[in-house]
Scaffold this motif. Structure first.
Motif, PDB file in Angstrom:
ATOM      1  N   ASP A   1       0.832  -1.148   0.152  1.00 33.19           N
ATOM      2  CA  ASP A   1      -0.046   0.092  -0.187  1.00 33.19           C
ATOM      3  C   ASP A   1       1.015   1.221  -0.039  1.00 33.19           C
ATOM      4  O   ASP A   1       2.306   0.897  -0.012  1.00 33.19           O
ATOM      5  N   PRO A   2       0.304   2.418  -0.156  1.00 34.64           N
ATOM      6  CA  PRO A   2       1.105   3.683  -0.319  1.00 34.64           C
ATOM      7  C   PRO A   2       1.966   3.786   0.890  1.00 34.64           C
ATOM      8  O   PRO A   2       3.201   4.550   0.846  1.00 34.64           O
ATOM      9  N   LEU A   3       1.789   3.237   2.199  1.00 37.44           N
ATOM     10  CA  LEU A   3       2.776   3.306   3.345  1.00 37.44           C
ATOM     11  C   LEU A   3       3.855   2.152   3.228  1.00 37.44           C
ATOM     12  O   LEU A   3       4.467   2.013   4.345  1.00 37.44           O
ATOM     13  N   GLY A   4       3.707   1.187   2.343  1.00 38.62           N
ATOM     14  CA  GLY A   4       4.753   0.163   2.121  1.00 38.62           C
ATOM     15  C   GLY A   4       4.477  -1.059   2.861  1.00 38.62           C
ATOM     16  O   GLY A   4       5.213  -2.075   2.925  1.00 38.62           O
ATOM     17  N   ARG A   5       3.241  -1.267   3.436  1.00 39.11           N
ATOM     18  CA  ARG A   5       2.788  -2.330   4.073  1.00 39.11           C
ATOM     19  C   ARG A   5       2.172  -3.405   3.112  1.00 39.11           C
ATOM     20  O   ARG A   5       1.693  -3.004   1.948  1.00 39.11           O
ATOM     21  N   PRO A   6       2.618  -4.630   2.984  1.00 38.27           N
ATOM     22  CA  PRO A   6       2.259  -5.689   2.092  1.00 38.27           C
ATOM     23  C   PRO A   6       0.731  -5.919   1.945  1.00 38.27           C
ATOM     24  O   PRO A   6       0.158  -5.393   2.705  1.00 38.27           O
ATOM     25  N   GLN A   7       0.219  -6.407   0.665  1.00 36.58           N
ATOM     26  CA  GLN A   7      -0.963  -6.653   0.390  1.00 36.58           C
ATOM     27  C   GLN A   7      -1.152  -8.189   0.222  1.00 36.58           C
ATOM     28  O   GLN A   7      -0.208  -8.876   0.141  1.00 36.58           O
ATOM     29  N   VAL A   8      -2.283  -8.595   0.401  1.00 46.10           N
ATOM     30  CA  VAL A   8      -2.838 -10.010  -0.331  1.00 46.10           C
ATOM     31  C   VAL A   8      -2.626 -10.214  -1.736  1.00 46.10           C
ATOM     32  O   VAL A   8      -3.151  -9.504  -2.515  1.00 46.10           O
ATOM     33  N   LYS A   9      -1.475 -10.991  -2.032  1.00 42.72           N
ATOM     34  CA  LYS A   9      -1.127 -11.103  -3.114  1.00 42.72           C
ATOM     35  C   LYS A   9      -0.857 -12.576  -3.975  1.00 42.72           C
ATOM     36  O   LYS A   9      -0.614 -12.701  -5.175  1.00 42.72           O
ATOM     37  N   ASP A  10      -1.650 -13.419  -3.438  1.00 42.39           N
ATOM     38  CA  ASP A  10      -1.521 -14.794  -3.840  1.00 42.39           C
ATOM     39  C   ASP A  10      -2.935 -15.472  -3.132  1.00 42.39           C
ATOM     40  O   ASP A  10      -3.232 -15.320  -1.928  1.00 42.39           O
ATOM     41  N   TYR A  11      -3.160 -16.627  -4.020  1.00 39.94           N
ATOM     42  CA  TYR A  11      -4.586 -17.423  -3.382  1.00 39.94           C
ATOM     43  C   TYR A  11      -4.186 -18.008  -1.916  1.00 39.94           C
ATOM     44  O   TYR A  11      -5.025 -18.307  -1.098  1.00 39.94           O
ATOM     45  N   LEU A  12      -3.156 -18.623  -1.789  1.00 41.28           N
ATOM     46  CA  LEU A  12      -2.713 -19.234  -0.644  1.00 41.28           C
ATOM     47  C   LEU A  12      -2.839 -18.189   0.750  1.00 41.28           C
ATOM     48  O   LEU A  12      -3.308 -18.556   1.757  1.00 41.28           O
ATOM     49  N   THR A  13      -2.439 -17.138   0.641  1.00 45.50           N
ATOM     50  CA  THR A  13      -2.381 -15.895   1.573  1.00 45.50           C
ATOM     51  C   THR A  13      -3.933 -15.625   1.881  1.00 45.50           C
ATOM     52  O   THR A  13      -4.582 -15.664   2.947  1.00 45.50           O
ATOM     53  N   MET A  14      -4.663 -15.502   0.789  1.00 44.84           N
ATOM     54  CA  MET A  14      -6.032 -15.392   0.632  1.00 44.84           C
ATOM     55  C   MET A  14      -6.999 -16.356   1.496  1.00 44.84           C
ATOM     56  O   MET A  14      -7.730 -16.208   2.186  1.00 44.84           O
ATOM     57  N   LEU A  15      -6.569 -17.776   1.222  1.00 41.71           N
ATOM     58  CA  LEU A  15      -7.026 -19.024   1.872  1.00 41.71           C
ATOM     59  C   LEU A  15      -6.865 -18.870   3.400  1.00 41.71           C
ATOM     60  O   LEU A  15      -7.540 -19.313   4.241  1.00 41.71           O
ATOM     61  N   LYS A  16      -5.533 -18.458   3.723  1.00 45.76           N
ATOM     62  CA  LYS A  16      -5.020 -18.361   5.148  1.00 45.76           C
ATOM     63  C   LYS A  16      -6.024 -17.695   5.733  1.00 45.76           C
ATOM     64  O   LYS A  16      -6.329 -17.607   7.002  1.00 45.76           O
ATOM     65  N   CYS A  17      -6.353 -16.361   5.146  1.00 44.36           N
ATOM     66  CA  CYS A  17      -7.128 -15.067   5.757  1.00 44.36           C
ATOM     67  C   CYS A  17      -8.579 -15.783   6.092  1.00 44.36           C
ATOM     68  O   CYS A  17      -9.232 -15.974   7.195  1.00 44.36           O
ATOM     69  N   PHE A  18      -9.109 -16.367   4.899  1.00 41.23           N
ATOM     70  CA  PHE A  18     -10.350 -17.074   5.265  1.00 41.23           C
ATOM     71  C   PHE A  18     -10.523 -18.002   6.279  1.00 41.23           C
ATOM     72  O   PHE A  18     -11.284 -18.285   6.981  1.00 41.23           O
ATOM     73  N   ASP A  19      -9.384 -18.977   6.617  1.00 42.46           N
ATOM     74  CA  ASP A  19      -9.112 -19.942   7.394  1.00 42.46           C
ATOM     75  C   ASP A  19      -9.050 -19.142   8.823  1.00 42.46           C
ATOM     76  O   ASP A  19      -9.743 -20.115   9.841  1.00 42.46           O
ATOM     77  N   ARG A  20      -8.545 -18.140   9.019  1.00 40.48           N
ATOM     78  CA  ARG A  20      -8.843 -17.358  10.294  1.00 40.48           C
ATOM     79  C   ARG A  20     -10.284 -16.884  10.464  1.00 40.48           C
ATOM     80  O   ARG A  20     -10.831 -16.789  11.660  1.00 40.48           O
ATOM     81  N   PHE A  21     -10.912 -16.318   9.392  1.00 36.09           N
ATOM     82  CA  PHE A  21     -12.216 -15.606   9.622  1.00 36.09           C
ATOM     83  C   PHE A  21     -13.273 -16.579  10.060  1.00 36.09           C
ATOM     84  O   PHE A  21     -14.308 -16.039  10.661  1.00 36.09           O
ATOM     85  N   VAL A  22     -13.165 -17.842   9.449  1.00 38.89           N
ATOM     86  CA  VAL A  22     -14.422 -18.757   9.688  1.00 38.89           C
ATOM     87  C   VAL A  22     -14.852 -19.085  11.347  1.00 38.89           C
ATOM     88  O   VAL A  22     -15.688 -19.466  11.578  1.00 38.89           O
ATOM     89  N   ASN A  23     -13.602 -18.826  12.255  1.00 38.87           N
ATOM     90  CA  ASN A  23     -13.983 -19.082  13.604  1.00 38.87           C
ATOM     91  C   ASN A  23     -14.028 -17.575  14.449  1.00 38.87           C
ATOM     92  O   ASN A  23     -13.294 -17.873  15.420  1.00 38.87           O
ATOM     93  N   ASP A  24     -14.352 -16.664  13.798  1.00 37.61           N
ATOM     94  CA  ASP A  24     -14.300 -15.483  14.526  1.00 37.61           C
ATOM     95  C   ASP A  24     -15.713 -14.585  14.059  1.00 37.61           C
ATOM     96  O   ASP A  24     -16.385 -14.897  13.176  1.00 37.61           O
ATOM     97  N   ALA A  25     -16.017 -14.043  15.091  1.00 33.95           N
ATOM     98  CA  ALA A  25     -17.306 -12.868  14.884  1.00 33.95           C
ATOM     99  C   ALA A  25     -16.713 -11.591  14.942  1.00 33.95           C
ATOM    100  O   ALA A  25     -15.738 -11.150  15.481  1.00 33.95           O
ATOM    101  N   PRO A  26     -17.641 -10.707  14.317  1.00 35.92           N
ATOM    102  CA  PRO A  26     -17.185  -9.157  14.360  1.00 35.92           C
ATOM    103  C   PRO A  26     -17.413  -8.514  15.485  1.00 35.92           C
ATOM    104  O   PRO A  26     -18.500  -8.184  16.094  1.00 35.92           O
ATOM    105  N   GLU A  27     -16.122  -7.997  16.119  1.00 30.73           N
ATOM    106  CA  GLU A  27     -16.510  -7.087  17.169  1.00 30.73           C
ATOM    107  C   GLU A  27     -16.917  -5.657  16.684  1.00 30.73           C
ATOM    108  O   GLU A  27     -16.556  -5.173  15.687  1.00 30.73           O
ATOM    109  N   TYR A  28     -17.409  -5.168  17.795  1.00 30.55           N
ATOM    110  CA  TYR A  28     -17.937  -3.511  17.637  1.00 30.55           C
ATOM    111  C   TYR A  28     -16.524  -2.698  17.670  1.00 30.55           C
ATOM    112  O   TYR A  28     -15.723  -3.143  18.544  1.00 30.55           O
ATOM    113  N   ASN A  29     -16.343  -1.962  16.919  1.00 30.34           N
ATOM    114  CA  ASN A  29     -15.089  -1.035  16.876  1.00 30.34           C
ATOM    115  C   ASN A  29     -15.716   0.241  16.725  1.00 30.34           C
ATOM    116  O   ASN A  29     -16.375   0.833  15.672  1.00 30.34           O
ATOM    117  N   PRO A  30     -15.278   1.219  17.709  1.00 31.38           N
ATOM    118  CA  PRO A  30     -15.988   2.821  17.676  1.00 31.38           C
ATOM    119  C   PRO A  30     -15.486   3.603  16.516  1.00 31.38           C
ATOM    120  O   PRO A  30     -15.873   4.538  16.301  1.00 31.38           O
TER     121      PRO A  30
END
Length: 435
Positions: free
Chosen positions: A98-127
């Motif tokens: 991104d513009p600040l030099g932080r990495p992006q999701v650039k491949d399907y394996l990283t995408m799937l690892k993100c999915f693997d993390r999300f399926v056992n999580d619920a959305p917290e409220y963020n103010p």
């Protein structure tokens, strides 16, 4: 003249705040109506980038994919040469950082690892901001580009997404997901969150004396029920008035709609009845009218009959999850995926179709469309063919996922809409009248 509705929780008839007031005040008033305006993902790109950076740092400790549905998705990609090539191309247009030099999701394996993390999580409220749709936040770049459309509209790919979201939906419906339903700063029952849902205790079935106010899961909170005396039906015995099927903001309305049209043109996105309704009954609506409105994550998510009549047909059309109208070039940093694409999604996303033959012959056959956008996209129909419904009766519900809805009328129906584009409309209040 438009009859204005009150902001949720305000006394009936009080002028609501402008569209840019409230929790989404940083969204420009003239920005197209999109997922950001609805509050589903952050409307500031730096906040979204911060969130993605946090997730990718967490994944460094998350080496292996564990969920069977996500493993199945990985195997499907790697065993099919078309999918394997398509998912590599999917991320070609995503920048390395991104513009600040932080990495992006650039491949399907990283995408799937993100999915693997999300399926056992619920959305917290963020103010500060919401990442209500974590899968969409990860997919926003590739699904905005032309090389993403071919793979994201693929039926086999959408079957894999459906399998993953079924797992997440099961978690969100389980008692384990209720951990976000607390009264602390990051809880959905806390003071900060409740400021976005005024009158909650009086409107919805809950008991603050019980654990989690009586909600058994995240989904039971999201798809909460109205109290019996809440949101009364406007003009219950006068069929001249059409009731709003959902608590929503008006997106737009169109007349003289065609049977077939080029709905994938981003600048116009006309409605194409044959594709949108996906049923022979579409012929009844050629030259008719479409009214569309969208829901915020804070809103009530159950649907109610806009007219009194008989259910003719009710079905769910399985569709795509992340297919969007592609951009000719990478989206600018201040835009997010699905910018102004809700009419397009009525043609391709998972959607519920409920055809109702109104008792009033001036209306005749009409159709409610509930569109479940992006992740989960659960459309739960609770009525069946042959059933009688009164105006305002519950007919179904969205479960967790982005959502928009439409009402479709035949060419003989002439309507005066009582709200302007961008106006908030209470469920079961009058949104239009016959003229």
């Amino acid at each position: 003249m438009s009859t204005r509705r009150a902001h949720p929780g305000a006394p009936h008839g009080v002028r609501k705040p402008p569209l840019h007031d409230g929790p989404f005040a940083s969204t420009p008033y003239n920005q197209p109506l999109d997922m950001s305006l609805g509050g589903w993902i952050p409307d500031r790109p730096d906040q979204l980038a911060d969130w993605i950076d946090k997730i990718l740092k967490e994944l460094k400790k998350h080496k292996e994919i564990e969920n069977p549905a996500v493993i199945g998705f990985k195997n499907a990609i790697e065993s099919d040469p078309e999918l394997f090539m398509g998912f590599h191309r999917l991320f070609d247009s995503v920048p390395e950082s991104d513009p600040l030099g932080r990495p992006q999701v650039k491949d399907y394996l990283t995408m799937l690892k993100c999915f693997d993390r999300f399926v056992n999580d619920a959305p917290e409220y963020n103010p500060d901001f919401l990442v209500f749709l974590p899968f969409t936040a990860i997919m926003q770049w590739p699904m905005s580009m032309s090389n993403g459309l071919t793979i994201l509209i693929n039926r086999d790919v959408n079957d894999q997404f459906r399998n993953v979201f079924a797992v997440w939906s099961k978690y969100l419906s389980s008692p384990e997901s209720a951990w976000v339903l607390t009264e602390n700063a990051k809880g959905w029952l806390g003071e900060a969150a409740m400021q976005n849902m005024p009158g909650f205790i009086d409107l919805f079935v809950c008991d603050p004396k019980l654990p989690h106010w009586g909600f058994t899961s995240w989904d039971s909170f999201f798809a909460r029920k109205l109290r019996d005396n809440a949101r009364p039906v406007d003009y219950p015995d006068d069929s001249t008035y059409i009731a709003s099927a959902c608590e929503s903001k008006v997106l737009r309305y169109r007349t003289k709609v065609n049977a077939k049209d080029t709905f994938w043109f981003k600048d116009s996105q006309p409605y194409s009845l044959v594709h949108m309704l996906a049923d022979p009954l579409a012929n009844s609506f050629i030259g008719g009218t479409v009214y569309q409105a969208f829901l915020s994550p804070y809103y009530y998510h159950r649907w109610h009959a806009p007219v009194t009549g008989t259910i003719v047909k009710a079905l769910v059309v399985e569709g795509t999850y992340f297919a969007g109208i592609p951009e000719d070039s990478p989206p600018s940093p201040d835009l997010v995926a699905f910018q102004g694409q809700q009419p397009f999604l009525t043609h391709v996303a998972t959607r519920a179709l409920i055809f109702i033959l109104a008792d009033d012959a001036r209306i005749g056959l009409m159709c409610f469309i509930g569109v479940g956008m992006v992740e989960v996209s659960s459309c739960d129909i609770t009525v069946h063919a042959g059933q009688r419904v009164q105006k305002g009766d519950e007919i179904g519900s969205f479960h967790f996922g982005g959502s928009t809805h439409a009402l479709v009328f035949g060419p003989q129906v002439k309507l005066q809409f009582l709200e302007e584009e961008g106006d908030y409309v209470n469920v079961r209040s009058a949104c239009a009248k016959l003229v």
